[in-house]
Design an enzyme around this catalytic site. Structure first.
Site, PDB file in Angstrom:
ATOM      1  CG  HIS A 211     -14.001   5.961  -6.474  1.00 34.42           C
ATOM      2  ND1 HIS A 211     -13.167   4.598  -6.156  1.00 34.42           N
ATOM      3  CD2 HIS A 211     -12.997   6.820  -6.299  1.00 34.42           C
ATOM      4  CE1 HIS A 211     -11.756   5.031  -6.244  1.00 34.42           C
ATOM      5  NE2 HIS A 211     -11.749   6.249  -6.285  1.00 34.42           N
TER       6      HIS A 211
ATOM      7  CE  LYS B 185      -9.549   3.846  -2.166  1.00 35.31           C
ATOM      8  NZ  LYS B 185      -9.470   4.758  -3.055  1.00 35.31           N
TER       9      LYS B 185
ATOM     10  CG  HIS C  82      -6.247   1.688  -4.915  1.00 33.78           C
ATOM     11  ND1 HIS C  82      -6.128   2.882  -5.600  1.00 33.78           N
ATOM     12  CD2 HIS C  82      -5.445   0.793  -5.620  1.00 33.78           C
ATOM     13  CE1 HIS C  82      -5.405   2.761  -6.764  1.00 33.78           C
ATOM     14  NE2 HIS C  82      -5.029   1.380  -6.677  1.00 33.78           N
TER      15      HIS C  82
ATOM     16  CG  ASP D 147     -10.622   6.824  -9.471  1.00 33.72           C
ATOM     17  OD1 ASP D 147     -10.774   7.489  -8.708  1.00 33.72           O
ATOM     18  OD2 ASP D 147      -9.656   5.963  -9.822  1.00 33.72           O
TER      19      ASP D 147
HETATM   20  O1  DOR Z   1      -6.271   7.242 -11.291  1.00 30.62           O
HETATM   21  C1  DOR Z   1      -6.163   7.548 -10.193  1.00 30.62           C
HETATM   22  N1  DOR Z   1      -6.261   8.681  -9.547  1.00 30.62           N
HETATM   23  N2  DOR Z   1      -6.211   6.413  -9.274  1.00 30.62           N
HETATM   24  C2  DOR Z   1      -6.072   6.665  -8.041  1.00 30.62           C
HETATM   25  O2  DOR Z   1      -6.352   5.626  -7.344  1.00 30.62           O
HETATM   26  C3  DOR Z   1      -5.915   8.009  -7.389  1.00 30.62           C
HETATM   27  C4  DOR Z   1      -6.700   9.007  -8.406  1.00 30.62           C
HETATM   28  C5  DOR Z   1      -6.216  10.413  -7.981  1.00 30.62           C
HETATM   29  O3  DOR Z   1      -6.633  10.705  -6.892  1.00 30.62           O
HETATM   30  O4  DOR Z   1      -5.823  11.143  -8.770  1.00 30.62           O
HETATM   31 ZN    ZN Z   2      -9.711   7.137  -6.577  1.00 33.23          ZN
END
Ligand code: DOR
Ligand code: ZN
Length: 397
Positions: free
Chosen positions: A59, A144, A171, A283
């Protein structure tokens, strides 16, 4: 050509563990044997080297296209290699979104030019008829689903979830969780609470999916439990294991889903050690330095992790179960979810991460464009010494 890397081999059982050498064919990109002594060219060796099956981050947001000022595929790739990663799976919330065949094709073209392996999740497309076309594009790992897709594209979501075996990464929040009234940093964890995650998992389960549902960045232990009850796989992000909401908020620690109060991080860690969590995924969400200095109420969420997270987690997991725990949660298990192989046995792809044990501090982000991170000065217990992907030596530190 034959080559060897020697050190402490750390793969999860039944793979090789303990001192030894992995001998591989650089041209074929395949492990030939595991030996006590090196054979062929000795690429790296040392008592202090840790040889892991190539690390995987399932991710990440490499951005690119119109968001290249935050990060692009190349800067993200360099950051990933510095962190010791050999495979990343990129998210589609780009601008424009990677949810049409044209944008998906353009993203795939860029990802294919990178030195490490990079896959793409497609976003939920605007019409049901596009699902099969996009799913069959080589390099697409799956789809996603974002909270707003559940409302705005729910028919297409249903079609995606009806596909047996298709990987669908979710998500786990409902769109209502994104209301601005929950944005106050001092109360975000409560307003944007665990109940939104449970509701999203319940909703997905109510659609009786045939697809392989994977819940990403579960921030609450109850989400992990619920996901497993429905037979879904689940990952957790480093920030939900390592951090709690800092007093005064601030933008550096702002993420979606939000950081949780104690004892959630401890409970997530326990679930991870108990084997209930399938993977750690970062992430990696880079934003321009100025953006992360903005008003916490409106600044963008996300932490840029690629250069640091596997080594930060290594320090933690080393104490709790040894490096093979990192090998399992950040290599073999996420690789399997992405239908890839990471292992050190004969016949495996010659794709490894080699760390050199040394106490250092993370002093600066060097490759990612996102320079503002909350872990500056954090203690690391290893340096990335070598990354090998399919027999090619990509980073020799
Ligand atoms: O903290 C996050 N940043 N959570 C998300 O779901 C999206 C991500 C982003 O793309 O910046
Ligand atoms: Zn993400």
């Amino acid at each position: 050509m034959r080559a060897s890397v020697c050190g402490l081999l750390a793969s999860p059982p039944p793979g090789p563990r303990g001192r030894g050498c992995v001998v591989y064919d650089t041209a074929r990109g395949v492990v030939e044997e595991v030996t006590e002594e090196p054979r062929g060219e000795l690429v790296a060796a040392g008592e202090d080297l840790l040889v892991l099956p190539g690390l995987v981050d399932m991710h990440v947001h490499l951005r690119g296209l119109q968001l290249s000022y935050k990060e692009d595929e190349r800067s993200g790739c360099r950051a990933a290699l510095r962190g010791g990663l050999t495979l990343v799976a990129d998210m589609p919330n780009t601008s424009p979104p990677a949810s049409t065949p044209e944008v998906v094709a353009e993203k795939l073209r860029r990802l294919r030019s990178l030195r490490l392996e990079a896959l793409l999740y497609a976003g939920v497309p605007p019409s049901e008829g596009l699902v099969d076309d996009i799913a069959s594009m080589p390099g697409v790992a799956g789809f996603k689903i974002y909270p707003r897709d559940l409302v705005e594209r729910h028919r297409v979501v249903e079609r995606i979830l009806s596909k047996p075996g298709l990987l669908v990464v979710v998500h786990p929040e409902l769109p209502e969780a994104e209301k601005s009234e929950y944005e106050d940093p001092s109360s975000r964890a409560a307003g944007r609470g665990c109940h939104w995650e449970a509701a999203a998992v319940e909703y997905i389960a109510s659609l009786s999916p045939e697809a392989r549902v994977h819940i990403t960045h579960a921030s609450c232990s109850s989400t992990v439990t619920l996901a497993k009850r429905y037979g879904f796989t689940v990952d957790v992000a480093p920030h939900h294991l390592l951090y709690t909401p800092p007093r005064g908020g601030g933008c550096l620690y702002k993420v979606n889903p939000p950081l949780r109060l104690p004892p959630e991080p401890q409970l997530l860690l326990k679930q991870l050690l108990d084997g209930q969590v399938d993977a750690i995924a970062s992430d990696h969400a880079p934003h321009a330095p100025g953006e992360k200095e903005g008003d916490p109420l409106t600044c963008p969420p996300g932490i840029a992790w690629l250069e640091a997270w596997p080594r930060l987690l290594l320090c933690l997991l080393d104490r709790l179960g040894g490096p093979q725990l990192l090998a399992s949660l950040a290599s073999t298990r996420p690789a399997a979810l992405l239908s890839r192989r990471r292992c050190l046995d004969p016949g495996c792809p010659a794709t490894f991460t080699v760390y050199q044990r040394a106490w250092t501090r993370f002093d600066a982000v060097r490759e990612s464009k996102a320079r503002r991170v909350p872990y500056l000065g954090a203690r690391l217990c290893a340096e990335t010494r070598l990354v090998v992907v399919d027999g090619k030596h990509l980073m020799l530190g």
